[in-house]
Design a protein around this motif. Structure first.
Motif, PDB file in Angstrom:
ATOM      1  N   ALA B  78       0.837  -1.196   0.000  1.00 37.88           N
ATOM      2  CA  ALA B  78       0.000   0.000   0.000  1.00 37.88           C
ATOM      3  C   ALA B  78       0.873   1.248   0.000  1.00 37.88           C
ATOM      4  O   ALA B  78       1.896   1.291   0.671  1.00 37.88           O
ATOM      5  N   PHE B  79       0.470   2.258  -0.761  1.00 40.67           N
ATOM      6  CA  PHE B  79       1.233   3.503  -0.771  1.00 40.67           C
ATOM      7  C   PHE B  79       0.320   4.716  -0.614  1.00 40.67           C
ATOM      8  O   PHE B  79       0.740   5.853  -0.818  1.00 40.67           O
ATOM      9  N   GLY B  80      -0.930   4.461  -0.239  1.00 43.80           N
ATOM     10  CA  GLY B  80      -1.838   5.570   0.043  1.00 43.80           C
ATOM     11  C   GLY B  80      -2.971   5.740  -0.939  1.00 43.80           C
ATOM     12  O   GLY B  80      -3.837   6.584  -0.737  1.00 43.80           O
ATOM     13  N   LYS B 174       4.917   8.507  -4.065  1.00 40.45           N
ATOM     14  CA  LYS B 174       4.022   9.335  -3.241  1.00 40.45           C
ATOM     15  C   LYS B 174       4.830  10.467  -2.623  1.00 40.45           C
ATOM     16  O   LYS B 174       5.932  10.233  -2.122  1.00 40.45           O
ATOM     17  N   GLY B 175       4.297  11.670  -2.697  1.00 42.78           N
ATOM     18  CA  GLY B 175       5.016  12.810  -2.138  1.00 42.78           C
ATOM     19  C   GLY B 175       4.125  14.028  -2.075  1.00 42.78           C
ATOM     20  O   GLY B 175       2.888  13.910  -2.085  1.00 42.78           O
ATOM     21  N   GLY B 181      -0.994  16.467  -1.458  1.00 40.39           N
ATOM     22  CA  GLY B 181      -0.303  15.181  -1.470  1.00 40.39           C
ATOM     23  C   GLY B 181      -0.592  14.557  -2.823  1.00 40.39           C
ATOM     24  O   GLY B 181      -1.745  14.578  -3.281  1.00 40.39           O
ATOM     25  N   ILE B 182       0.415  14.065  -3.496  1.00 42.20           N
ATOM     26  CA  ILE B 182       0.168  13.456  -4.809  1.00 42.20           C
ATOM     27  C   ILE B 182       0.780  12.050  -4.838  1.00 42.20           C
ATOM     28  O   ILE B 182       1.731  11.770  -4.114  1.00 42.20           O
ATOM     29  N   ASP B 207      -4.385  14.099  -2.679  1.00 38.86           N
ATOM     30  CA  ASP B 207      -5.166  14.268  -1.455  1.00 38.86           C
ATOM     31  C   ASP B 207      -4.889  15.633  -0.859  1.00 38.86           C
ATOM     32  O   ASP B 207      -3.850  16.248  -1.125  1.00 38.86           O
TER      33      ASP B 207
END
Lengths: 247, 332
Positions: B78-80, B174-175, B181-182, B207
């Motif tokens: 999972a990475f979000g 993810k960053g 948040g992208i 997000d």
């Protein structure tokens, strides 16, 4: 007459020198506060009670801190095993049931930590106040029986902070903050912070019990109570790693 | 401990109601030196029937430079994102909700490299065949982004109903981009013998969170998921009876916390081609004394039901149109 003039001159100079030594600048006061409250390295066990309109919930946690990095693990039944790793400005979350490790977006740092009135940034802030705010002394008064400097801090240009302005009551003898008002950029009072118990531990004064009251919402506060703290804990560098989140 | 009352509205107009009870037990073993162990089991019952599901039963040994985990364990990458098209087991998690496919009998070798990097190699036994799903993953920090690259070899029969041996390769990132948040991932899927058409899947999303009136928190997340036909059903955790059509999807989540104890939200999944959709509003409140009360609704339009959990049949036809779940959970 000449002797009298010399005596007056000498006395005036001596009084001026003594006065200069006694009056501290805002920067000196904040640096002394940072010396007490800023954690370069520590192991903290704490309890957080979130109270709002007759409802209450409790979180317990252990936090390890070293420099810019921290690792927090929750130990209360609902959140047991949930861990946050902060490396600089990066925040990672470990979900114990799923054993997932996910990077949390930066914007979340300003949100309430686990539903409390403390933001993630409040809890995990690793910068010293002196690095984040420009301060000036605005007064001096007694608060809860202690003589305090009143300092107003405004966020430095480009500083990433939760509150644009903070007014702090700092004990003039112990250099620990006893009360703080936290304001939004627009000037609105968001929260008030009160320290209700302090103790001298390992040569520094530290707040053991503090209450963050939400001023936007009536009857909402979070009590943060330090159960134990060790400023001299030896924390290996590898503690603050994604691997360690998995434990 | 969790008790859930479920009402399912069938397209015939009938309502089917059930009570699910679940006890999730976690056994904490004292760590001995470099060795640790974990045992988690779900015991659940519906009416007079009861069963159990072992979530984890493993031993982990930390050697000087690597960690070995043997036994039943959750493996997830999972990475979000709400949907992860490059996971170890496709469909193992949708919007944070776990599926049984996530928990697998496996051996995992993990080599930590610095604080934020590591290599993991996993071999998982298939519950249906004697084959092993093998995977390699590298995770690292890249200019403030959490980045990962992975490869999965999935023999035929690992996924029920699938006859091909598939290879999958993917990357995820993810960053932050300013206040947003992208995240994103892209993956390639191809059959081992290269007879079939390779597929490309991916997700791109963002997000954002904000505080309104000083304490009300809003969290927003939205993503676009590309679902090629060859693997669409697997990515969405569909069962073997589900249609395996290739169709892109928009997944989104809105969560609003009006106070410290309550959370209201909506999950929405919409297929861009057919317009099939699922809308799932929910409310969750902490009643104090470790009691959590949850109400969740599911409104289904079209045939996208398998994304969201149980497939309901009536006379052999998938018929559910709506689901209402009311849960009370106690942690101790």
């Amino acid at each position: 007459m000449k002797i009298l003039k010399t005596l007056i001159l000498f006395s005036t100079a001596a009084l001026w020198a003594a006065g200069s030594l006694a009056a501290m600048s805002a920067e000196e006061i904040v640096r002394k506060r940072d010396e007490n409250e800023h954690l370069d390295s520590a192991r903290v066990q704490a309890e957080m009670r979130i109270i709002s309109r007759g409802r209450e919930t409790e979180k317990r946690m252990e936090t390890l801190i070293s420099g810019d990095n921290s690792l927090t693990e929750f130990t209360n039944p609902r959140d047991r095993g949930t861990r946050f790793l902060k490396r600089g400005q990066d925040l990672f979350l470990f979900f114990p049931d799923a054993e997932d490790i996910v990077r949390i977006s930066g914007h979340m740092l300003n949100q309430g930590m686990m539903g409390s009135d403390w933001s993630y940034r409040d809890i995990m802030e690793s910068d010293k106040f002196i690095e984040l705010y420009d301060y000036e002394i605005t007064g001096r008064e007694e608060f809860e029986g202690r003589d305090c400097y009143i300092l107003e801090g405004t966020a430095k240009e480009g500083a990433d902070v939760s509150y644009y302005r903070r007014v702090s009551w700092i004990d003039s003898e112990r250099f620990i903050c006893l009360k703080e008002e936290l304001y939004a950029r627009g000037g609105r009072l968001l929260k008030e912070y009160f320290v209700t118990e302090t103790r001298e531990i390992q040569g520094r004064w530290y707040p053991l019990r503090a209450v963050m009251e939400n001023r936007v919402r009536a009857d909402s506060r979070t009590v943060f109570e330090v159960e134990s703290i060790d400023f001299e804990a030896e924390i290996p560098e590898e503690t603050f790693s994604i691997e360690r989140l998995r434990k | 401990m969790e008790s859930t009352a479920v009402g399912t509205l069938l397209s015939s107009g009938r309502v089917r109601s059930e009570i699910w009870n679940r006890a999730r037990l976690g056994f904490i073993f004292p760590r001995t030196g470099r060795t640790s162990a974990r045992f988690d089991i779900d015991i659940f019952g519906t009416g007079d029937e009861s069963d159990f599901f072992i979530r984890s039963l493993y031993v982990r040994r930390r050697f000087e430079r690597l960690h070995l985990t043997l036994g039943r364990q959750p493996i997830s990458w999972a990475f979000g994102s709400l949907v992860n098209p490059v996971d170890f087991s496709l469909g193992a998690e949708i919007a944070g909700a776990e599926r049984s496919g996530k928990f697998t009998n496996a051996a995992e070798l993990y080599i930590p490299l610095g604080w934020g990097s590591g290599i993991s190699a996993s071999g998982a036994l298939s519950p249906h065949t004697e084959d092993i799903r093998g995977a390699l993953r590298v995770r690292t920090g890249l200019r403030g982004f959490d980045a990962a690259a992975n490869f999965v070899h999935e023999p035929d029969g690992v996924i029920p109903g699938r006859k091909e041996t598939l290879n999958r390769a993917g990357i995820s990132l993810k960053g932050d981009l300013g206040p947003l948040g992208i995240y994103g991932a892209i993956g390639g899927i191809w059959e081992e013998n290269l007879n079939g058409t390779p597929g490309v899947t991916g997700v791109a999303g963002a997000d954002y969170s904000l505080t309104v009136s000083g304490y009300r928190q809003i969290y927003l997340q939205c993503e676009y998921v590309s679902l090629p036909g060859v693997i669409a059903g697997d990515i969405l955790g569909a069962d073997e009876t589900s249609p395996r059509r290739g169709e892109d999807m928009i997944a989104s989540s809105v969560n609003y916390s009006p106070d410290e104890f309550t959370s209201l939200g909506v999950l929405a999944f919409v297929f861009t081609g057919s317009g099939d959709a699922l809308l799932s509003p929910y409310a969750e409140t902490d009643l104090g004394d470790n009691l959590l009360f949850t109400v969740r609704l599911g409104w289904i339009s079209g045939e996208s039901l398998p994304i969201f959990g149980r497939t309901v049949f009536e006379d052999g036809i998938k018929t559910a149109e709506g689901i209402l779940q009311v849960s009370l959970e106690y942690s101790f």
